[in-house]
Design an enzyme around this catalytic site. Structure first.
Site, PDB file in Angstrom:
ATOM      1  N   TYR A  46       0.898  -1.292  -0.189  1.00  0.00           N
ATOM      2  CA  TYR A  46       0.033   0.141   0.100  1.00  0.00           C
ATOM      3  C   TYR A  46       0.772   1.320  -0.045  1.00  0.00           C
ATOM      4  O   TYR A  46       2.021   1.163   0.188  1.00  0.00           O
ATOM      5  CB  TYR A  46      -0.851   0.041   1.229  1.00  0.00           C
ATOM      6  N   LYS A 161       6.269  -2.018   1.996  1.00  0.00           N
ATOM      7  CA  LYS A 161       5.251  -1.253   2.602  1.00  0.00           C
ATOM      8  C   LYS A 161       4.097  -2.205   2.455  1.00  0.00           C
ATOM      9  O   LYS A 161       3.172  -1.897   1.742  1.00  0.00           O
ATOM     10  CB  LYS A 161       4.999   0.003   1.950  1.00  0.00           C
ATOM     11  N   GLU A 193      13.299   2.659  13.949  1.00  0.00           N
ATOM     12  CA  GLU A 193      12.469   3.481  13.564  1.00  0.00           C
ATOM     13  C   GLU A 193      11.088   3.434  14.622  1.00  0.00           C
ATOM     14  O   GLU A 193      11.172   2.758  15.705  1.00  0.00           O
ATOM     15  CB  GLU A 193      11.653   3.431  12.150  1.00  0.00           C
ATOM     16  N   LEU A 217      11.218   1.196   6.881  1.00  0.00           N
ATOM     17  CA  LEU A 217      10.645   1.848   5.912  1.00  0.00           C
ATOM     18  C   LEU A 217      11.292   3.164   5.218  1.00  0.00           C
ATOM     19  O   LEU A 217      11.229   3.938   5.697  1.00  0.00           O
ATOM     20  CB  LEU A 217       9.050   2.275   5.963  1.00  0.00           C
TER      21      LEU A 217
END
Length: 302
Positions: A46, A161, A193, A217
């Site tokens: 996505y 993702k 992250e 990401l």
């Protein structure tokens, strides 16, 4: 600019369409097979694309990341750049000039049966929708947020993702149970992250963010923050952030398309710096706001 509530009313009045597998339709008419591999396996990817003043934010960067995610799961992008542009422009045109958030999802589709083997020759499921932008809470932007460190127990391909976000959901949920807004994830002694964001620290006057790898990401907002730092001659680098560096940081920030740039003022119950958003964060938030305003006004392209 209309507020979120006003946008909601406009959206309802306009009966916004979604895009699904080559067709535009009201959301209630959209149907996906229960045998879709996205539903059965989470087999899909996505993107979330902000739209400011009717202008898509860094569209090429988002579509390139989409291509990278699809390639990583052994899929081809079913649409070319011109087709994506046409679909997105039609959807955002339902709220002319408004700030919006575009969500698009591609799954591998359905073979009509449940089988782990990756099939060939089937049509993917392509879904796109838009909704009014929801901005970070003004109070949180002004005062900062609390975060906790948690073990990064996700899989080893966090650069994809993917729609399989259960680990992120659970980590964010655990952070909230501790009264925090975000979890800073640590793997093998190094911060990677946030559960829903990219990570920055300021240490001895230098802005630092972990380098891109399979463990995080590659954020579009992250990249813009680095560009803005370089444009304004703020010292910055991409290097690994050890637990010790994290604990010693003068400032901690998290970034994402929805959070934009947000200061963490408390980590694991201890104040970060003096417990308020730091001076370098304040400058960077200002630069980001200026960039966003220029995009809204049509003075820059993305």
């Amino acid at each position: 600019m209309a507020g979120v509530g006003e946008n909601d009313q406009t959206m309802q009045a306009a009966r916004p369409e979604i895009y699904l597998n080559g067709h535009f339709m009201p959301p209630q008419e959209g149907k996906v097979s229960v045998m879709d591999r996205g539903f059965l396996f989470g087999d899909g990817v996505y993107e979330v694309i902000p739209c400011y003043g009717g202008r898509l934010f860094r569209l090429e960067h988002h579509l390139q990341r989409l291509d990278n995610s699809l390639h990583a799961i052994r899929m081809q992008n079913p649409l070319d750049r011109a087709q994506w542009q046409a679909i997105l422009q039609r959807l955002i045109g339902q709220l002319p000039g408004a700030d919006q958030s575009i969500y698009l999802q591609i799954t591998r589709g359905s073979t009509g049966k449940r089988d782990h083997a990756i099939p060939t020759g089937i049509a993917p499921t392509v879904f796109v929708m838009t909704q009014p932008a929801v901005y970070p809470d003004a109070a949180a932007l002004a005062t900062g947020i609390k975060a906790v460190t948690l073990e990064d127990n996700r899989w080893l391909r966090c650069d994809i993702k993917a729609i399989t976000l259960l680990a992120n959901v659970l980590l964010r949920g655990e952070a909230m149970e501790h009264g925090a807004a975000e979890a800073i994830l640590v793997r093998n002694g190094y911060a990677t992250e946030g559960a829903t964001s990219n990570l920055f620290i300021v240490l001895a006057g230098e802005i630092i963010t972990p380098p891109k790898s399979d463990h995080l990401l590659p954020g579009i907002t992250r990249d813009l923050v680095l560009e803005l730092a370089q444009q304004h001659a703020l010292p910055c680098s991409e290097k690994e952030i050890s637990q010790q560096m994290l604990d010693s940081a003068d400032e901690i920030w998290v970034t994402s398309s929805t959070k934009e740039v947000m200061a963490v003022v408390e980590l694991d119950g201890r104040a970060v710096g003096n417990g308020t958003p730091g001076p370098i964060y304040t400058r960077m938030a200002g630069f980001y706001g200026e960039h966003k305003a220029l995009l809204q006004a049509g003075r820059i392209l993305s």
